[in-house]
Motif scaffolding. Structure first.
Motif: not given
Length: 322
Positions: A96-112
């Motif tokens: 949750v805290n690492v893989s989930g965090f990385l998922n959110m970073l990637v999504a935020a990056r892609d969504a600009k």
């Protein structure tokens, strides 16, 4: 009007953020899988046309992509808290805290998204004995939970440098206040003690009670999140801040204040005895934040001391949970 995504928006801190930013006239999207959050925390928000609930999991990249679409700012609160929980189940905490965090970073990056503001943790200071805690001086982590929160900071820094994603980490220090869950095996100490005292049960303090904490009321945390969203100071982004009041109290002090404030509602609480147990594995003995960096770069000005916050919290628990 901004569009904000609050991950973990049905949790204690997240639901308070959702409520506050809706009242300020923003659009708010809440992403939560209700593993530790509660629908009753956001039930009163569901009729608001500017509020959207997405039931999903940050471990699922599709849920993250859906939630970040069209979002200006991410307030990432979703995590599995608790040092003991991470010791008992390090794999899920890491997922949750690492893989989930990385998922959110990637999504935020892609969504600009314009900026990614995330819940970091005072646990990152680990075995560092220096007081007060200053952002650039940390020790070695003392628990799997602490490792996950430090890794979050490292990932955020890399995404800032590599992809140009603006990030701000807020190292929360023992946050408490309205809507904090008093139930469950991993309940935070203040709501747990409040419920025990209201039921005339003896609270159990780990150790001799002389461990100290920088207890931080929820409204100070809301202020920090708002400042992190609104800052235009380039020096203030892509870094981390202590999010605290800048004072410390022992656990013995805490229980004494709780008994005093609760006794105003029920005089019998003043006579409830306290039990001392063994120290808890992975706990930091003393915690005190320097808030100078947040004051200087963000204009942070916390309004609630621990005592002022406790009075508010006790009133809320008595009115809502008694």
């Amino acid at each position: 009007m901004k569009t904000l995504l609050v991950t973990g928006g049905a949790g204690f801190i997240g639901s308070n953020l959702c409520e506050y930013f809706l009242e300020k006239g923003n659009k708010v999207i809440c992403l939560d899988n209700f593993s530790t959050g509660h629908k009753h925390n956001i039930a009163h928000l569901l009729e608001n046309p500017n509020f959207t609930l997405i039931e999903g999991d940050i471990r699922n990249s599709e849920d993250c992509n859906k939630a970040t679409f069209g979002v200006d700012y991410v307030l990432h609160e979703a995590a599995l808290g608790s040092v003991p929980r991470s010791i008992n189940d390090p794999i899920t905490s890491n997922d949750v805290n690492v893989s989930g965090f990385l998922n959110m970073l990637v999504a935020a990056r892609d969504a600009k998204v314009k900026r990614f503001i995330y819940a970091a943790s005072s646990s990152t200071y680990g075995d560092s004995e220096s007081l007060p805690k200053v952002e650039n001086v940390i020790g070695k982590p003392l628990s799997p939970y602490a490792i996950t929160k430090y890794v979050n900071e490292l990932y955020a820094e890399i995404f800032s440098k590599t992809y140009g994603l603006e990030t701000i980490g807020l190292r929360y220090f023992n946050v408490f206040g309205r809507k904090q869950d008093p139930n469950g095996a991993y309940a935070a100490v203040i709501p747990k003690f409040v419920m025990q005292l209201m039921n005339h049960e003896s609270p159990i303090i780990n150790g001799d009670g002389n461990y100290s904490r920088d207890f931080t009321y929820i409204d100070n945390v809301i202020q920090m999140n708002e400042l992190a969203i609104n800052t235009t100071n380039q020096e203030a982004i892509n870094t981390v801040y202590n999010t605290a009041y800048g004072d410390r109290n022992t656990l013995n002090d805490l229980v004494a204040y709780l008994k005093e404030y609760l006794a105003a509602y029920d005089s019998k609480i003043a006579n409830v005895e306290v039990i001392h147990g063994s120290n808890r594995v992975g706990d930091i003995p003393h915690s005190l934040a320097s808030i100078d960096k947040a004051k200087k770069l963000l204009g942070y000005d916390p309004k609630y001391s621990m005592n002022e916050g406790l009075k508010e919290a006790v009133k809320w628990y008595w009115e809502n949970l008694k």
